[in-house]
Design an enzyme around this catalytic site. Structure first.
Site, short mmCIF file in Angstrom:
data_model
loop_
_atom_site.label_atom_id
_atom_site.label_comp_id
_atom_site.label_asym_id
_atom_site.label_seq_id
_atom_site.Cartn_x
_atom_site.Cartn_y
_atom_site.Cartn_z
N GLY A 3 0.84 -1.21 0.00
CA GLY A 3 0.00 0.00 0.00
C GLY A 3 0.87 1.25 0.00
O GLY A 3 1.92 1.27 0.63
N ASP A 7 0.87 1.79 9.09
CA ASP A 7 0.46 0.98 10.24
C ASP A 7 1.52 0.93 11.35
O ASP A 7 1.20 0.56 12.48
CB ASP A 7 0.15 -0.46 9.79
CG ASP A 7 -0.90 -0.52 8.70
OD1 ASP A 7 -1.72 0.41 8.61
OD2 ASP A 7 -0.89 -1.49 7.93
N ARG A 56 -23.04 8.37 15.83
CA ARG A 56 -22.67 8.52 14.42
C ARG A 56 -21.28 7.90 14.22
O ARG A 56 -20.43 7.96 15.11
CB ARG A 56 -22.62 9.98 14.00
CG ARG A 56 -23.98 10.68 14.05
CD ARG A 56 -24.88 10.21 12.91
NE ARG A 56 -26.10 10.97 12.86
CZ ARG A 56 -27.24 10.63 13.50
NH1 ARG A 56 -27.28 9.55 14.25
NH2 ARG A 56 -28.32 11.39 13.39
N ARG A 79 -3.99 7.72 4.22
CA ARG A 79 -2.81 7.33 3.45
C ARG A 79 -2.47 8.34 2.36
O ARG A 79 -1.44 8.21 1.69
CB ARG A 79 -3.09 5.98 2.79
CG ARG A 79 -2.21 4.90 3.33
CD ARG A 79 -2.66 3.55 2.94
NE ARG A 79 -2.73 3.28 1.53
CZ ARG A 79 -3.24 2.16 1.03
NH1 ARG A 79 -3.70 1.23 1.85
NH2 ARG A 79 -3.28 1.95 -0.24
O1 F6P Z 1 -1.28 -1.36 5.34
C1 F6P Z 1 -1.80 -0.11 5.06
C2 F6P Z 1 -3.30 -0.16 4.99
O2 F6P Z 1 -3.78 1.13 4.72
C3 F6P Z 1 -3.97 -0.74 6.23
O3 F6P Z 1 -4.02 0.17 7.31
C4 F6P Z 1 -5.30 -1.13 5.66
O4 F6P Z 1 -5.88 -2.17 6.42
C5 F6P Z 1 -4.96 -1.60 4.29
O5 F6P Z 1 -3.71 -1.02 3.94
C6 F6P Z 1 -5.97 -1.25 3.25
O6 F6P Z 1 -5.62 -1.87 2.05
P1 F6P Z 1 -6.22 -1.47 0.65
O7 F6P Z 1 -5.53 -0.21 0.21
O8 F6P Z 1 -5.91 -2.61 -0.23
O9 F6P Z 1 -7.70 -1.24 0.84
#
Ligand code: F6P
Length: 360
Positions: A14, A145, A278, A287
């Site tokens: 990711g 993470d 909520r 990210r």
């Molecule tokens: O490992 C980084 C991360 O953003 C995690 O926190 C999350 O669970 C995962 O990748 C999400 O993955 P994707 O981008 O495939 O949805």
């Protein structure tokens, strides 16, 4: 003119803020030191494996100014990899094959002397296996993470915490105006680092992390004490991988990824809490966008260190941040197990002293 050595850089898994800082730092270091060309494989190792290969020469001009940009100019993939590479057959079927020997041969045939792999747990596990098969590779740890062993921080983590904290701050004012319970679901997979850091930074009342399975009664008591006679509000931060003591984590796409625990907690609370509830799922916002200064500096230092490792042929090593300085460790040490929050982590104690419920 002396023949230059060739270095290949890839970003895998990711994406996260800071990847472009590493690419820029490696390219600039190689230029400064001299004797090296730096190339990038697009979409992790896929660029090497594709026909024709998608591998580009990275010049200092090309990386100028990219340190402020999120994502990765080399693009990335977080599925497959050389040990499970999707191979399409003439009858239309797809198999997931180990093409690592072909990858290593191609990298050799292209004349590369060193590979820099920027990635998290999955990518560094691949790096280690490729190193054990003879590939001259070094690792740079990245992931929002923060779950890689043997490094205090991965770059991208602090940016994700900052984004989550600012989002939770915003939830506070609207929660207060309506006397509501606001649940913020944050990322982190099997580790609660983002939740614990952002929860403490934003002053959450409840923080739920995968390392400490929660009990609904405990949440109800804490939230109930915050909301009496329809007054007051409460902020709950829940890590996507959190789970109840008597239940399972909430997943999507046949269990391939986490997501939805915020709504699950809301349902569990609904019959016990008078206030409206909520849910906000922060998702990939954590990210995206530009890296904060801390991550820019860390990722840039790590890029320089990775170049030094490759330049001095210290393969099988990963750059690591420990006690406020850059060190190197065997990649094997980083991927042995996930770095999760230990019960004696001082932030756990900090949360408890502040009266934050961890739901346990
Ligand atoms: O490992 C980084 C991360 O953003 C995690 O926190 C999350 O669970 C995962 O990748 C999400 O993955 P994707 O981008 O495939 O949805």
């Amino acid at each position: 003119m002396a023949v230059k050595k060739k270095m290949l850089i890839i970003t895998g898994g990711g994406d996260c803020p800071g990847l472009n800082c590493v690419i820029r730092a490696v390219v600039k270091s190689a230029h400064m030191k001299g004797g090296w060309e730096v190339w990038g494989s697009r979409r992790a190792f896929n660029g090497v494996l594709e026909d024709p290969p998608d591998v580009i020469l990275l010049t200092p001009d090309m990386v100028s100014g990219i340190h402020v940009r999120g994502g990765t100019i080399l693009k990335t993939v977080n599925k497959g990899g050389p040990f499970e590479y999707p191979v399409q057959h003439s009858d239309g079927s797809v198999t997931y094959d180990d093409v690592s020997d072909r990858l290593i041969q191609r990298i050799r045939d292209m004349g590369f002397d060193a590979v820099v792999s920027v990635g998290g747990n999955g990518s560094q596990t691949i790096s280690l296996k490729l190193f054990e098969k003879g590939l001259p590779i070094v690792g740079v740890p990245k992931t929002i993470d923060n779950d890689l062993m043997a490094t205090d921080f991965t770059f991208g983590f602090q940016t994700a915490v900052q984004i989550a904290t600012e989002a939770i701050d915003k939830l506070v004012s609207t929660a207060e105006s309506h006397n509501r319970v606001m649940i913020a679901e944050v990322m982190g997979r099997d580790a609660g680092w983002i939740a614990l850091h952002a929860g403490i930074a934003a002053g959450a009342d409840v923080i739920l992390i995968p390392e400490l399975p929660y009990q609904v009664g405990s949440l109800v008591r804490k939230i109930g004490s915050r909301i009496q006679d329809g007054e007051g509000f409460a902020i709950v931060v829940v890590a996507e991988g959190a789970r109840p003591r008597d239940g399972k984590a909430v997943t999507q796409d046949q269990g391939s990824r986490y997501g939805g625990i915020g709504y699950y907690v809301a349902d569990q609370l609904a019959s016990h809490i008078k206030a409206e509830i909520r849910v906000t799922v922060l998702g990939h916002i954590q990210r995206g966008g530009l890296p904060i200064a801390f991550d820019r500096v860390l990722a840039t230092e790590m890029g320089v260190k990775a170049f030094e490792l490759a330049d001095s042929a210290q393969f099988g090593k990963m750059v690591s941040y420990a006690r406020n300085t850059l060190v190197t460790i065997p990649i094997a040490d980083a991927v042995r197990e996930l770095k999760r929050i230990a019960p004696d982590n001082y932030l756990i104690k900090t949360a408890r002293y502040l009266g934050v419920s961890l739901g346990d």
